[in-house]
Design an enzyme around this catalytic site. Sequence first.
Site, mmCIF file in Angstrom:
data_model
loop_
_atom_site.group_PDB
_atom_site.id
_atom_site.type_symbol
_atom_site.label_atom_id
_atom_site.label_comp_id
_atom_site.label_asym_id
_atom_site.label_seq_id
_atom_site.Cartn_x
_atom_site.Cartn_y
_atom_site.Cartn_z
ATOM 1 N N ARG A 148 149.846 51.492 40.722
ATOM 2 C CA ARG A 148 148.631 51.038 41.403
ATOM 3 C C ARG A 148 148.677 51.335 42.892
ATOM 4 O O ARG A 148 147.643 51.317 43.558
ATOM 5 C CB ARG A 148 148.451 49.524 41.197
ATOM 6 C CG ARG A 148 148.226 49.134 39.765
ATOM 7 C CD ARG A 148 148.349 47.631 39.576
ATOM 8 N NE ARG A 148 147.207 46.917 40.126
ATOM 9 C CZ ARG A 148 146.098 46.645 39.440
ATOM 10 N NH1 ARG A 148 145.989 47.024 38.196
ATOM 11 N NH2 ARG A 148 145.111 45.974 39.994
ATOM 12 N N ASN A 159 146.132 39.195 45.347
ATOM 13 C CA ASN A 159 145.513 40.515 45.363
ATOM 14 C C ASN A 159 144.062 40.316 45.791
ATOM 15 O O ASN A 159 143.370 39.486 45.214
ATOM 16 C CB ASN A 159 145.605 41.109 43.934
ATOM 17 C CG ASN A 159 144.848 42.414 43.795
ATOM 18 O OD1 ASN A 159 144.366 42.955 44.772
ATOM 19 N ND2 ASN A 159 144.756 42.908 42.575
ATOM 20 N N GLY A 160 143.607 41.040 46.808
ATOM 21 C CA GLY A 160 142.215 40.883 47.253
ATOM 22 C C GLY A 160 142.155 40.608 48.741
ATOM 23 O O GLY A 160 143.141 40.818 49.462
ATOM 24 N N HIS A 176 125.384 77.851 57.228
ATOM 25 C CA HIS A 176 124.723 76.865 58.076
ATOM 26 C C HIS A 176 125.726 76.063 58.906
ATOM 27 O O HIS A 176 125.386 75.001 59.430
ATOM 28 C CB HIS A 176 123.852 75.939 57.220
ATOM 29 C CG HIS A 176 122.763 76.663 56.492
ATOM 30 N ND1 HIS A 176 121.687 77.247 57.136
ATOM 31 C CD2 HIS A 176 122.612 76.957 55.183
ATOM 32 C CE1 HIS A 176 120.905 77.842 56.251
ATOM 33 N NE2 HIS A 176 121.452 77.693 55.060
ATOM 34 N N LYS A 195 141.222 66.488 45.070
ATOM 35 C CA LYS A 195 142.567 66.502 44.462
ATOM 36 C C LYS A 195 143.581 67.047 45.456
ATOM 37 O O LYS A 195 144.649 66.479 45.638
ATOM 38 C CB LYS A 195 142.607 67.385 43.205
ATOM 39 C CG LYS A 195 142.004 66.854 41.949
ATOM 40 C CD LYS A 195 142.764 65.741 41.277
ATOM 41 C CE LYS A 195 142.271 64.400 41.757
ATOM 42 N NZ LYS A 195 141.086 63.885 41.136
ATOM 43 N N CYS A 221 147.340 46.003 45.117
ATOM 44 C CA CYS A 221 148.360 44.990 44.845
ATOM 45 C C CYS A 221 148.492 44.704 43.355
ATOM 46 O O CYS A 221 147.518 44.787 42.609
ATOM 47 C CB CYS A 221 147.994 43.679 45.534
ATOM 48 S SG CYS A 221 147.695 43.844 47.278
ATOM 49 N N GLU A 224 135.573 68.111 43.672
ATOM 50 C CA GLU A 224 136.699 67.481 42.978
ATOM 51 C C GLU A 224 138.006 68.225 43.293
ATOM 52 O O GLU A 224 139.049 67.600 43.510
ATOM 53 C CB GLU A 224 136.411 67.457 41.465
ATOM 54 C CG GLU A 224 137.524 66.910 40.590
ATOM 55 C CD GLU A 224 137.953 65.487 40.908
ATOM 56 O OE1 GLU A 224 137.282 64.793 41.682
ATOM 57 O OE2 GLU A 224 139.011 65.071 40.385
ATOM 58 N N LYS A 271 145.867 53.140 43.015
ATOM 59 C CA LYS A 271 145.210 53.583 41.786
ATOM 60 C C LYS A 271 143.936 52.787 41.532
ATOM 61 O O LYS A 271 142.891 53.347 41.286
ATOM 62 C CB LYS A 271 146.180 53.438 40.611
ATOM 63 C CG LYS A 271 145.610 53.920 39.273
ATOM 64 C CD LYS A 271 145.356 55.413 39.297
ATOM 65 C CE LYS A 271 144.751 55.926 38.018
ATOM 66 N NZ LYS A 271 144.201 57.293 38.184
ATOM 67 N N GLU A 286 144.223 64.597 48.459
ATOM 68 C CA GLU A 286 144.844 63.292 48.205
ATOM 69 C C GLU A 286 146.322 63.379 47.844
ATOM 70 O O GLU A 286 147.073 62.453 48.131
ATOM 71 C CB GLU A 286 144.058 62.463 47.188
ATOM 72 C CG GLU A 286 144.243 62.791 45.731
ATOM 73 C CD GLU A 286 143.520 61.808 44.805
ATOM 74 O OE1 GLU A 286 142.934 62.266 43.839
ATOM 75 O OE2 GLU A 286 143.567 60.580 45.049
ATOM 76 N N TRP A 340 149.753 46.211 48.754
ATOM 77 C CA TRP A 340 149.121 47.372 49.394
ATOM 78 C C TRP A 340 148.426 46.797 50.630
ATOM 79 O O TRP A 340 147.459 46.048 50.518
ATOM 80 C CB TRP A 340 148.123 48.013 48.432
ATOM 81 C CG TRP A 340 147.551 49.319 48.886
ATOM 82 C CD1 TRP A 340 148.133 50.548 48.779
ATOM 83 C CD2 TRP A 340 146.272 49.539 49.490
ATOM 84 N NE1 TRP A 340 147.291 51.509 49.273
ATOM 85 C CE2 TRP A 340 146.146 50.925 49.720
ATOM 86 C CE3 TRP A 340 145.213 48.693 49.859
ATOM 87 C CZ2 TRP A 340 145.013 51.488 50.294
ATOM 88 C CZ3 TRP A 340 144.089 49.255 50.433
ATOM 89 C CH2 TRP A 340 143.999 50.640 50.649
#
Length: 613
Positions: A27, A98-99, A509, A490, A2, A486, A608, A493, A74
């Site tokens: 964000r 926000n939170g 394995h 990438k 948010c 990584e 973000k 996402e 968000w």
Amino acid sequence: MCGIVGAIAKRNTVPILLEGLKRLEYRGYDSAGLAVVDGGALRRIRSTGRVAELEKFAQADAVSGALGIAHTRWATHGAPEERNAHPHVSGGVSVVHNGIIENHDAMRERLRAKGYAFVSDTDTEVIAHLVHSNLQGGRSAEHTLFDAVKKSVAELIGAYAIAVVSESDKSCFIVARHGAPLLLGLGDGENFAASDTSALIQVTQRVVYLEDGDVAEITLGGHTICDARGNTVARPVFVSQLTAGAVELGPYSHYMQKEIFEQPMAVANTLEMVTNAHSVAPQLFGADAEEVFRDIDSVLILACGTSFHAGMVARYWLEGFAGIPCNVEIASEYRYRDSVPDPKALVITISQSGETADTLAALQHAKAIGHRHSLSICNVPESALLRASGLRFLTRAGPEIGVASTKAFTTQLAVLALLTMVLAKLRGRLSAEGEGDLLDSLRHLPTALASVLQVEPLVKVWAEKFAGRHHALFLGRGIHYPIAMEGALKLKEISYIHAEAYAAGELKHGPLALVDEHMPVVAIAPNDALIEKLKSNLQEVRARGGELHVLADQDTRMTASDGVHVIRMPDHAGILSPILHTIPLQLLAYHAALQRGNDVDKPRNLAKSVTVE
Ligand code: M6R
């Protein structure tokens, strides 16, 4: 996550609020809204579309007002629907948040008993009713909106940054923060608040960072801050170095593309202090760093996502070169685990944003259980994480807007390599010659990154094929295993292709069962001590029909053949090789996502800055 903007001015604040929201879009959000006090009345508009849609609503309805708050949401509590979008309203009071308010259920019951009706599924709506209830019908010397918000936040449990307006008082808006970012922007006869500096860049560069527990009243002429104990406090004013150009796209199509190509400069800026140096000194990490580094006997790295991967690479460097035991742990796991503290450990937190709730909480937990030494590596000046750490190193990657972290990662790795050198030297494990060689490698890094970026056309060809696949496997060994992780992160996402990373020796394995002709496999194959082992693992893949995409050094003896595609890295960087091998993987994800028509900079469901747990 948010984003919040608030403004009070002698002019219409709606354009300021909308511009601020646009700059906070990076964000991540799924709805947006704003409320202004227009004349004596509160007006609110909300949208489940982009901020541009909210702007159209504002124009169509001729919404204006000299006092207002705005929000990008968000979703956490309640679906991304208009009724859950902020601002939430109770009578003439309006709130953005926000939170997460943890005690919202109990508070909802209490407020219902007082006669308040709830129209959303959000935790935020309780704040609006609570402030309204505490305001008890308007402004008097004893009962200002400021008092009502102070009283209200004392009852909240959880993390929040909030901004509140009331139609009964056009002279101010109130903000409060506890565990979520919020700052004030100081203008000339007008003042602002926002989740980060980029939202206010068009109106001011003078900012005041609020501390946890602060509640502030913002008026046309100034601001008053009360700390958690209720004392009036003065917080320092900073002049933000952020420029409008740093957050503009320029000639690029996407922020992720811009940020990938900014990496040579980002790394050069981050390493500026050592560019002309003949040796490295602990003081690069703070005035007290030498004393701390001499006292430590181990390292504990705490981080999330891409920053966690940087920590995993660092473990190989710190143990291999500095000879210091190193653990790396996902912050969200560490904070809830019963672990054994080592007062002589250096706790390193790594974060692009410096606002990641889990990483902040993990650092607080580490301190609470007895860790005395902390270092943060972070890309945002004055972020909560930097302020909470004993030692700090600011990466100078510049604002990273794309949700997928790119230049933050490579600059984090550059700093971790520098830290390894400093610790190795202090522990008598780095000769003067070795120090000189490593400094040369660090100095060469921006050039090497620039030449590796030239592989883009070759990677694009791979990406076109990956775009049509449902799964992908990334393999690496040793220090390149975290780079494989990584690469997989990438790809998943931003392209939404399911991707897994494995240490190549682990393949047999279990995961080898997944391999057939439909499974593209990316292998990171530098010419290091494990290359022959890796080649054997790749044979196992090829024998099952898996199509190999190999990132090899110039001198890695691997040739392209049917089902084996090889891209040779145009430069190498010795122990810094993981940094270079990251670049083609970022490009692969970027181009695969583009091919699939995805919103590269704002992938679905992601934010973000992850300021909630
Ligand atoms: O700001 P931070 O580095 O603390 O963020 C941690 C993760 O949320 C972040 O790296 C995330 O995994 C990225 N979107 C990955 O590209």
